[in-house]
Structure formats: structure tokens, C-alpha cells
Design a protein around this motif. Structure first.
Motif, short mmCIF file in Angstrom:
data_model
loop_
_atom_site.label_atom_id
_atom_site.label_comp_id
_atom_site.label_asym_id
_atom_site.label_seq_id
_atom_site.Cartn_x
_atom_site.Cartn_y
_atom_site.Cartn_z
N GLY A 158 2.69 2.10 -3.24
CA GLY A 158 3.84 1.27 -3.58
C GLY A 158 3.81 -0.09 -2.92
O GLY A 158 4.86 -0.67 -2.61
N LEU A 159 2.60 -0.65 -2.73
CA LEU A 159 2.45 -1.95 -2.09
C LEU A 159 2.48 -3.07 -3.12
O LEU A 159 2.07 -2.88 -4.27
CB LEU A 159 1.13 -2.01 -1.31
CG LEU A 159 0.92 -0.92 -0.25
CD1 LEU A 159 -0.49 -1.02 0.33
CD2 LEU A 159 1.96 -1.05 0.85
N ASP A 160 2.95 -4.24 -2.70
CA ASP A 160 3.02 -5.38 -3.61
C ASP A 160 1.67 -6.05 -3.82
O ASP A 160 1.44 -6.71 -4.82
CB ASP A 160 4.00 -6.43 -3.07
CG ASP A 160 5.44 -5.92 -3.10
OD1 ASP A 160 5.73 -5.08 -3.97
OD2 ASP A 160 6.24 -6.36 -2.27
N GLY A 161 0.76 -5.92 -2.85
CA GLY A 161 -0.54 -6.57 -2.96
C GLY A 161 -1.63 -5.71 -2.35
O GLY A 161 -1.43 -4.54 -2.05
N THR A 162 -2.79 -6.30 -2.17
CA THR A 162 -3.94 -5.57 -1.64
C THR A 162 -4.35 -6.10 -0.27
O THR A 162 -5.52 -6.09 0.09
CB THR A 162 -5.12 -5.65 -2.61
OG1 THR A 162 -5.44 -7.03 -2.86
CG2 THR A 162 -4.81 -4.96 -3.92
N GLU A 163 -3.37 -6.56 0.51
CA GLU A 163 -3.67 -7.03 1.85
C GLU A 163 -3.94 -5.85 2.78
O GLU A 163 -3.39 -4.78 2.62
CB GLU A 163 -2.48 -7.81 2.43
CG GLU A 163 -2.13 -9.07 1.67
CD GLU A 163 -0.88 -9.70 2.26
OE1 GLU A 163 -1.00 -10.78 2.85
OE2 GLU A 163 0.20 -9.10 2.14
N GLY A 164 -4.80 -6.08 3.77
CA GLY A 164 -4.98 -5.13 4.85
C GLY A 164 -5.97 -4.02 4.56
O GLY A 164 -6.70 -4.03 3.57
N VAL A 165 -6.02 -3.07 5.49
CA VAL A 165 -6.88 -1.89 5.37
C VAL A 165 -6.00 -0.66 5.54
O VAL A 165 -5.09 -0.63 6.37
CB VAL A 165 -8.01 -1.90 6.42
CG1 VAL A 165 -9.02 -2.98 6.11
CG2 VAL A 165 -7.46 -2.07 7.83
N VAL A 166 -6.28 0.38 4.77
CA VAL A 166 -5.46 1.59 4.79
C VAL A 166 -6.10 2.64 5.70
O VAL A 166 -7.34 2.77 5.74
CB VAL A 166 -5.25 2.15 3.37
CG1 VAL A 166 -6.56 2.60 2.75
CG2 VAL A 166 -4.24 3.29 3.39
N VAL A 167 -5.28 3.35 6.44
CA VAL A 167 -5.75 4.42 7.33
C VAL A 167 -5.92 5.69 6.51
O VAL A 167 -4.95 6.21 5.94
CB VAL A 167 -4.73 4.67 8.47
CG1 VAL A 167 -5.18 5.84 9.34
CG2 VAL A 167 -4.55 3.40 9.31
N THR A 168 -7.14 6.18 6.43
CA THR A 168 -7.42 7.37 5.63
C THR A 168 -7.55 8.63 6.48
O THR A 168 -7.46 9.73 5.97
CB THR A 168 -8.71 7.19 4.81
OG1 THR A 168 -9.79 6.90 5.69
CG2 THR A 168 -8.54 6.05 3.81
#
Length: 231
Positions: A158-168
Motif C-alpha cells: 500500500g505504498l505510494d511509490g517505490t522508495e527505499g528497501v523492504v525488510v524481507t
């Protein structure tokens, strides 16, 4: 509940049959000594802004991420709950004077408050699941597996953009877990520097050496700063 707030609620219910509350459109948190030290903040009091919502009263007033709110209408602010109560007790459309510290300088701003949505709001939940090309292990310094935020991951979280890195994945014995970072969190910045790849994360951690680092983390639309001591 402060008596003046209870009185305001009562008067609004009698007059309009409902309660209207002002809203700035920011995420905030208290400044701890550790956070102040890690972010090189001169002041040890105030409330730090971790996110400004697009199109909000705060954005229109010129408030920025990393601003330290030190006063509202000339009254010193040292606690996030005090700030929330002052904003919420002001009617939508009213103006408030906000004093912030930015890059060591004091800036005075004026905000015209929006109206808070009190019904049907969704509260942020825990982190979501991973998606995309698969996790990339950052290494042992944080105890995290990370991957870039792809369009598919952004949609799922549900994010507005693709900034950053996600914790998997999170090593439950690692420093990140101890600081409260969870699977599905999105790391936007490390020590105020944006990160969009695992390489960015490694570079930021290498640059910090053995010092604590401050992560700006987005959890289902709510951003906050977390201090982590890498291994």
C-alpha cells in the motif's frame, strides 16, 4: 483529558452534533538523547517530523521532514502528545503559528489546519509479505534481509511509490530486531541519506563505522525514526 479539551468537545456536540478536529498531516515522535545525538540535533527537546503527507496543511505551510517543532503559537513544545492535543483542539480552517528548528536555524511558519477524519480511518498494521525477485542478505551488521521496493511490492504494502528497501526477513537475535524493525517495514533513509538498494544500505553502514545509525522506517504509511547499533 484536559478540561479545556473536554469543554470544547461538549460545546461542539451541543452546537453541531459532532466533533471537528484540526489536522496538520505529519508523523511525529519525541526526541530522545540517543536520537538527538545520532541526527546531530542541537536541541534535546521538541518533536521531530518523520513524514509530511502530500497536499496536507503541513506541506502547504512549508514543514519538512527532519524539522524539529519547538513551539506552537509561541508555547514551547516538548512532547508529541501535547502537540497532537493542541492541533486536535483547534478547529479546521484555523491558523496556528509553528516554530521549527531546521539545520540549526529557527524558522517560523503558519499553517491553516485541515479537518481530521475521525470515522473509518485505518490504523497502520504490522509489516506485510515480501514479493519480487527475492531477498538479498544485507549481512550481519543489522541482521536483516532486504530487497528494493518494486512496483509489485509497493502495491502489496500500500505504498505510494517505490522508495527505499523492504525488510524481507529479520534475525531475531540481531540489532535491528532489538530496535523493533519487523518484516515488511520499508527503510527509506539511513542517517538522513535516502537508500534504494542493498548497495546503498551497505555504503551507509560502512560510512557509519561502529557508530549507531538512524533509520527512517515506513510501516504501512506511518514513518518513524529508529536508532540501531550495528554489529
Amino acid at each position: 483529558i484536559p478540561s479545556n479539551m473536554a469543554k470544547s468537545v461538549m460545546e461542539q456536540l451541543i452546537k453541531d452534533g459532532r466533533v471537528r478536529r484540526g489536522q496538520l498531516g505529519i508523523n511525529i515522535q519525541n526526541v530522545t538523547d540517543e536520537l538527538a545525538k545520532s541526527l546531530d540535533l542541537e536541541a534535546r527537546s521538541g518533536v521531530i517530523v518523520s513524514n509530511v503527507r502530500t497536499g496536507s496543511a503541513a506541506e502547504k505551510a512549508g514543514i519538512k521532514r527532519n524539522d524539529l517543532i519547538i513551539a506552537i503559537n509561541g508555547e514551547k513544545i516538548e512532547d508529541s502528545n501535547v502537540l497532537r492535543n493542541k492541533v486536535a483542539s483547534s478547529l479546521p480552517g484555523s491558523e496556528i503559528k509553528i516554530t521549527v528548528q531546521r539545520d540549526g536555524k529557527q524558522v517560523d511558519l503558519t499553517a491553516t489546519l485541515d479537518e481530521a477524519k475521525l470515522d473509518g480511518e485505518k490504523l497502520p498494521g504490522p509489516g506485510g509479505n515480501e514479493d519480487g525477485p527475492g531477498p538479498q542478505n544485507q549481512g550481519g551488521k543489522l541482521g536483516l534481509s532486504l530487497e528494493p521496493v518494486s512496483p509489485a511490492v509497493a502495491k502489496q504494502l500500500g505504498l505510494d511509490g517505490t522508495e527505499g528497501v523492504v525488510v524481507t526477513d529479520v534475525d531475531q537475535d540481531g540489532p535491528a530486531a532489538e530496535s523493533g524493525i519487523a518484516r515488511g517495514d520499508v527503510i527509506l533513509e539511513i542517517n538522513r541519506k535516502p537508500v534504494s538498494s542493498v548497495a546503498d544500505v551497505r555504503a551507509a553502514l560502512d560510512g557509519a563505522g561502529n557508530r549507531s545509525v538512524v533509520l527512517l522506517v515506513n510501516r504501512r504509511g506511518q514513518t518513524s525514526y529508529l536508532t540501531v547499533q550495528p554489529e
